[in-house]
Enzyme design. Structure first.
Site, PDB file in Angstrom:
ATOM      1  N   ASP A 403       3.522  11.545  -0.650  1.00  0.00           N
ATOM      2  CA  ASP A 403       4.908  11.628  -0.193  1.00  0.00           C
ATOM      3  C   ASP A 403       4.980  11.842   1.314  1.00  0.00           C
ATOM      4  OD1 ASP A 403       7.813  11.996  -0.815  1.00  0.00           O
ATOM      5  OD2 ASP A 403       7.417  13.992  -0.005  1.00  0.00           O
ATOM      6  N   GLU A 456       3.712   6.532   0.757  1.00  0.00           N
ATOM      7  CA  GLU A 456       5.121   6.326   1.088  1.00  0.00           C
ATOM      8  C   GLU A 456       5.216   6.448   2.611  1.00  0.00           C
ATOM      9  OE1 GLU A 456       9.582   8.215   0.779  1.00  0.00           O
ATOM     10  OE2 GLU A 456       7.804   9.469   0.754  1.00  0.00           O
TER      11      GLU A 456
END
Length: 724
Positions: A403, A456
């Site tokens: 993330d 990401e």
């Protein structure tokens, strides 16, 4: 007995601030043999039971709970403790020597202990024939650390720990404490000030929120039955294999009577659904323990503990095991960028900025009100890498979606001038994070072959999926945020204006091979006022559903692996709400059921035809046929597989105007089958199409000697492939 106790020592023990309890407590050589001292606040009496059964009564000291007595110079002993409610016999925690090996401590200090939770944390062990739990925590700047729990009335005076000085690790073996015991660490900072009780950063199990204690985990390993999956995983997750990911939030995929399913209940319901829908993988939003459910797991504190919201750690292992037995891979979102400021967590863990940067220009993220990990500190980067390995090795997870990578890569991320500290060369790149990510990905590739790492990453940072040896970060895949933003904006336009934005549909192919991409329609696109995927589509109800079907057809035929958030597969009309289950009742509506059927068929099409996945990362796998028909908002392209694989022609009409005899050049003659049509009646469409097949005509077009005269349905995507 007063000569056995120094008044300063007594006061330090009584105030729970003595930093070296092993220097005082336990048995130490004396003129008469050994002098045994214990501190057991609340005890009425204490005796030492010798190996021959003799009981030596200890004398009470100057402070309630202090007891001392002389023992023979040799031999073992146990403590017989008289409490107001009864008697207890146990081994003395201060009778045992250092627990962790020097090699363990060296690996911890260097940030290279990949099985960190086997050393730190709470581990049920047997020492010198005594069962108990070894507690160990890294807190180099603390002046005293004690383990507190339901086994000692949460009293910091009872179990002060031993400091292993060079490593900064505090440890203590507590006899008779076993799985299920709740505990925390009570620390004093470098100047002696008491800190909030801390959960164990390396605990393998945590208390159900809103509780914040750690729990001693059951050491019994899960009995895995996924050998077949693990043996073939590397092939299943190779770059030329299909990967269609169903992203879910475990707590809101299905709620029955307002209650979350546990891991077993989720497996019972989710796995058959995913298998029937044809997805190859599920991706779980973060399952690491986190204090605030509204963070969806993206502000975790227990990086080694699957959240208790859905059951036990073994329940999570059973879920993964069952997915594998059904041929479904499991990817977990993982958050090594930042952590919340909750008092029981990592913030100022030992009274200093231990896990975070001390300077808020490096250590505080204003967007999320979180603290930023100091990736340049060996112990911190090692802690994070060990967390990744815990999920990949202990739980057989098949990949991690990392993330907020962009927020880690740039020192000025979401900061104005003067609010950030440049790197040593005056630039914005975070060299420490770059080194951390490279090492993370190298470790994963070496120790868990076949697992995948997905970034990401929302910027144009070069080489995210390039190998570390070639100067890259070493990820296997990267989310294609540019494709997502451009195409969603395009799809949200009224068709009358799409001709002016045609480049948003085609631009992604300019950089499609700069990285290995995943096309993400994730949870981020259906929250925070963005509306649902269906809700973004323009027009009346019929057009909105047709737009959605065409868009999904474009997504599943465009180069790149696929990711679709739960609810999007049946056209959920409202934003995702993590406090409620998905509106499954909508499947009674044929329009929503049609979208679901379409996604199921797209998944099967994507897997069935190698041309749609085998060359996702190779320019030879894609060719524009029509890329410039902005006036009609039509695109057409060929997907190609390996030698011998049938080519696939994709044609998409992004206007509600039916196109008759729209001629498309093709590389070979004969009949072409229409293997997919988003306007089919079974999907809720108007059933306009090409009757199942079209015969190529000897009329040159688009650089080919033959062409197909096609009927393009309104707001429709069709896929054709030659017979044979």
């Amino acid at each position: 007995m007063s000569n056995r106790w120094d008044s300063g020592v007594v006061r330090a023990l009584a105030e729970a601030r003595h930093g070296d309890a092993f220097a005082v407590l336990g048995a130490h050589p004396s003129d008469k043999g050994r002098l045994l001292r214990t501190y057991l606040p609340g005890a009425d009496r204490v005796g030492a039971v010798l190996d021959d059964g003799q009981v030596v009564a200890l004398d009470a000291g100057p402070e309630p709970g202090l007891f001392a007595g002389e023992l023979p110079a040799h031999g073992g002993y146990r403590l017989r403790i008289g409490w107001p409610g009864g008697e207890q016999e146990t081994a003395d925690p201060y009778a045992f020597g250092p627990q962790l090996s020097d090699f363990d401590l060296h690996l911890i200090s260097e940030g290279h202990h990949l099985q960190l939770a086997d050393a730190l944390g709470a581990n049920v062990v047997e020492v010198e024939g005594v069962r108990g739990t070894r507690f160990a925590v890294w807190a180099p700047n603390a002046s005293r650390v004690a383990v507190v729990g339901d086994f000692n009335s949460w009293d910091a005076r009872r179990h002060p720990m031993r400091l292993r000085h060079q490593s900064g690790v505090w440890e203590l073996f507590v006899p008779d404490v076993g799985p299920g015991a709740h505990y925390k660490y009570q620390l004093r900072g470098p100047h002696g000030h008491e800190l909030p009780a801390k959960a164990d950063p390396v605990a393998r199990r945590a208390e159900l929120a809103p509780g914040t204690a750690s729990i001693v985990a059951d050491p019994t390993p899960h009995q895995w039955s996924d050998d077949g999956w693990m043996a073939t995983r590397a092939r299943r997750q190779a770059h030329d294999a299909p990967m269609s990911i169903y992203e879910i939030h475990a707590g809101s995929w299905l709620r029955e009577a307002g209650v979350d399913l546990d891991w077993d209940g989720l497996a019972d319901r989710l796995i058959p659904y995913v298998a029937d829908m044809g997805f190859t993988h599920v991706e779980l939003m973060p399952v690491s323990e986190h204090p605030f459910g509204g963070s969806w797991g993206y502000q975790p504190l227990g990086l080694f503990a699957p959240t208790a919201r859905f059951g036990t750690p073994d329940g999570f292992a059973r879920f993964v095991d069952r997915c594998h037995r059904e041929g479904i891979g499991v990817i977990v979102d993982w958050v090594p960028a930042h952590f919340p400021t909750d008092a029981h967590g990592l913030a100022h863990f030992d009274g200093t900025a231990l896990y975070e940067h001390a300077d808020p220009r490096e250590g505080f993220h204003r967007d999320w009100n979180t603290l930023i990990y100091n990736h340049g500190r060996r112990e911190v980067s090692g802690f994070l890498i060990a967390s990744a390995m815990e999920f990949l090795q202990r739980y057989h997870v098949d990949g991690l979606r990392v993330d907020a990578v962009a927020s880690m890569l740039y020192r000025d991320y979401s900061r104005n001038a003067g609010e950030w500290i440049p790197n040593i060369h005056g630039g914005r790149e975070n060299y420490e994070t770059i080194a951390f990510l490279r090492r993370l990905n190298e470790v994963v590739r070496e120790h868990t072959p076949g697992a995948v790492m997905i970034a990401e990453e929302s910027t144009a940072f070069p080489g995210v999926t390039a190998e570390v040896a070639h100067g890259g970060l070493g990820f296997h895949y990267k989310w294609n945020m540019g494709w997502m933003h451009d195409t969603l904006h395009y799809a949200g336009l009224d068709p009358i204006y799409r001709r002016y934005h045609h480049g948003e549909l085609t631009f992604s192919m300019v950089y499609a091979y700069s990285e290995r991409f995943v096309l993400p329609i994730s949870h981020d696109e259906v929250v925070h006022g963005k509306g649902s995927l269906l809700g973004r589509m323009p027009g009346d109800d019929w057009q909105r559903f047709a737009n959605l079907r065409a868009y999904l057809g474009f997504m599943f035929t465009h180069p790149g692996r696929k990711l679709l958030f739960m609810g999007c597969e049946f056209g959920q009309p409202t934003e995702w709400n993590h406090d409620a289950g998905l509106p499954w009742h909508l499947l009674d509506d044929p329009r929503h059921r049609g979208v679901q059927t379409l996604v199921r068929d797209l998944n099967r099409l994507y897997v069935q035809y190698p041309a749609l996945h085998a060359h996702d990362d190779d320019p030879s796998g894609f060719a524009w046929v029509v890329g410039d028909d902005a006036g009609n908002s039509v695109v057409a392209f060929l997907r190609k597989g390996k030698r011998g694989d049938a080519p696939v022609l994709v044609v998409i009409n992004f206007t509600p105007v039916v196109q008759h005899a729209y001629r498309i050049g093709v590389p070979q003659g004969g009949q072409w089958r229409e293997v997919f049509n988003s306007d089919a009646g079974i999907y809720g469409g108007s059933n306009l199409g090409n009757g199942g097949s079209v015969t190529a005509e000897q009329q040159s077009m688009h650089g080919h000697a033959q062409s197909l005269p096609l009927l393009l349905p309104p707001l429709g995507a069709i896929v054709l492939t030659p017979y044979g």
